[in-house]
Scaffold this active site. Structure first.
Site, mmCIF file in Angstrom:
data_model
loop_
_atom_site.group_PDB
_atom_site.id
_atom_site.type_symbol
_atom_site.label_atom_id
_atom_site.label_comp_id
_atom_site.label_asym_id
_atom_site.label_seq_id
_atom_site.Cartn_x
_atom_site.Cartn_y
_atom_site.Cartn_z
ATOM 1 N N ASN A 1 0.813 -1.245 -0.018
ATOM 2 C CA ASN A 1 -0.060 -0.224 0.100
ATOM 3 C C ASN A 1 1.118 1.297 0.272
ATOM 4 O O ASN A 1 1.529 1.137 0.689
ATOM 5 C CB ASN A 1 -1.140 0.405 1.157
ATOM 6 C CG ASN A 1 -1.657 0.842 1.214
ATOM 7 O OD1 ASN A 1 -2.190 1.862 0.316
ATOM 8 N ND2 ASN A 1 -2.376 1.276 2.578
ATOM 9 N N HIS B 1 -9.876 0.868 4.671
ATOM 10 C CA HIS B 1 -8.621 0.299 5.219
ATOM 11 C C HIS B 1 -8.515 1.868 7.083
ATOM 12 O O HIS B 1 -9.713 2.537 6.537
ATOM 13 C CB HIS B 1 -7.529 1.920 5.017
ATOM 14 C CG HIS B 1 -6.229 1.762 5.458
ATOM 15 N ND1 HIS B 1 -5.617 2.365 6.350
ATOM 16 C CD2 HIS B 1 -5.084 0.659 4.722
ATOM 17 C CE1 HIS B 1 -4.496 2.074 6.574
ATOM 18 N NE2 HIS B 1 -4.322 1.502 5.406
ATOM 19 N N GLU C 1 -5.874 -5.223 10.415
ATOM 20 C CA GLU C 1 -4.606 -4.538 10.260
ATOM 21 C C GLU C 1 -4.844 -3.886 12.244
ATOM 22 O O GLU C 1 -5.844 -3.051 12.000
ATOM 23 C CB GLU C 1 -3.991 -2.925 9.962
ATOM 24 C CG GLU C 1 -3.790 -3.799 8.516
ATOM 25 C CD GLU C 1 -3.510 -2.930 7.050
ATOM 26 O OE1 GLU C 1 -2.332 -3.040 7.003
ATOM 27 O OE2 GLU C 1 -3.345 -1.594 7.551
ATOM 28 N N ILE D 1 0.040 0.482 13.153
ATOM 29 C CA ILE D 1 0.787 0.849 11.829
ATOM 30 C C ILE D 1 1.383 1.341 11.735
ATOM 31 O O ILE D 1 1.076 2.249 12.705
ATOM 32 C CB ILE D 1 -0.969 1.160 10.638
ATOM 33 C CG1 ILE D 1 -1.640 0.527 10.759
ATOM 34 C CG2 ILE D 1 -0.832 1.749 9.687
ATOM 35 C CD1 ILE D 1 -3.197 0.901 10.501
ATOM 36 N N GLY E 1 2.984 -2.825 10.827
ATOM 37 C CA GLY E 1 4.128 -3.179 11.642
ATOM 38 C C GLY E 1 5.494 -4.214 11.041
ATOM 39 O O GLY E 1 6.452 -4.534 11.500
ATOM 40 N N ALA F 1 2.867 -0.865 3.874
ATOM 41 C CA ALA F 1 3.433 -0.382 3.431
ATOM 42 C C ALA F 1 4.438 0.237 3.579
ATOM 43 O O ALA F 1 5.753 0.080 3.259
ATOM 44 C CB ALA F 1 2.144 0.999 4.182
HETATM 45 O O1 G3P Z 1 -1.817 -0.684 4.532
HETATM 46 C C1 G3P Z 1 -1.324 -1.586 4.710
HETATM 47 C C2 G3P Z 1 -0.607 -0.359 6.169
HETATM 48 O O2 G3P Z 1 -1.661 0.056 6.990
HETATM 49 C C3 G3P Z 1 0.075 -0.792 7.103
HETATM 50 O O3 G3P Z 1 1.228 0.186 7.258
HETATM 51 O O4 G3P Z 1 3.229 1.123 7.520
HETATM 52 O O5 G3P Z 1 2.690 -0.684 9.701
HETATM 53 O O6 G3P Z 1 3.376 -0.743 6.900
HETATM 54 P P1 G3P Z 1 2.662 -0.386 7.709
#
Ligand code: G3P
Length: 222
Positions: A11, A95, A145, A150, A182, A203
């Site tokens: 993402n 999301h 998630e 996040i 994470g 992400a």
């Molecule tokens: O959509 C993926 C996201 O919300 C996870 O973000 O930065 O924790 O990998 P991250």
């Protein structure tokens, strides 16, 4: 049973590293890793970059969101028809950074599926997953998630493995499970797969990496 090859959805979100020319650069990095490793890597990109990226690469390109409105008098909306005509294969929906009320979510899933778009519908926890799986029209993927993880360095696999096992237990009708928040290491991905997830939604670990090709290769289980 461990599923060996994860589905990886990257993402892009709205980082300076993931918009405009940088988005195209990152998209090509994801494509390169997918081609070289045979791993199913898909990317969700800003709506403004969808068309150029879709024209330039061969892996599936998704939008990060769509609105539920019908075609017509809606200024600034991003409709399923718009992302489809821009070349998107699907979209993320709901999301935790772009929540959609349940009723609208159901309508948007129905509208998007009618256009042949693939849906990655996010849930913050297993209860929300259960609500989504009650819909008549099901997404291809649920992505659980925990919002508080996040963007951080502690993964769902480490902090909340029970969310993964709980999420797997609820699955039905062929819906697949991604987990995210994470995720930064191969061990995070391996744990997610060992607990029964089909892949990860990731992400910052890729979006902000100095070398996204290396970062992606580093998280793929052997
Ligand atoms: O959509 C993926 C996201 O919300 C996870 O973000 O930065 O924790 O990998 P991250």
């Amino acid at each position: 049973m461990t599923k060996q090859k994860p589905v990886i959805v990257v993402n892009f979100k709205a980082y300076k590293e993931t918009i405009g020319d940088n988005a195209l650069h990152l998209a090509k990095a994801c494509e390169k890793v997918s081609v070289e490793t045979g791993v199913d890597i898909r990317i969700a990109v800003p709506a403004t970059d969808l068309h150029e990226i879709s024209e330039s690469i061969s892996i599936p390109v998704y939008s990060e969101h769509v609105d539920e409105y019908p075609l017509g008098k809606h200024t600034g909306a991003i409709l399923p028809e718009m992302i489809k005509s821009a070349g998107a294969h699907g979209t993320i929906l709901n999301h935790s950074e772009h929540k959609v009320p349940l009723k609208k979510l159901e309508e948007t899933i129905q509208r998007s599926k009618a256009l042949g778009l693939t849906l990655v519908v996010c849930a913050e926890n297993v209860d929300e997953e259960r609500e989504i799986l009650r819909f008549k029209y099901k997404p291809e993927f649920i992505a659980i998630e925990p919002p508080e993880l996040i963007g951080g360095d502690i993964s769902v696999s480490t902090a909340h493995p029970e969310v993964i096992t709980g999420g797997v237990k609820e699955l039905k009708d062929g819906v697949k499970l991604l987990v995210g928040a994470g995720i930064k290491t191969k061990a995070d991905v391996e744990t997610a797969l060992r607990l029964g997830a089909d892949g990860v939604l990731i992400a910052s670990g890729i979006d902000l990496a100095k070398d996204p090709v290396k970062a992606l290769k580093d998280i793929i289980p052997e």
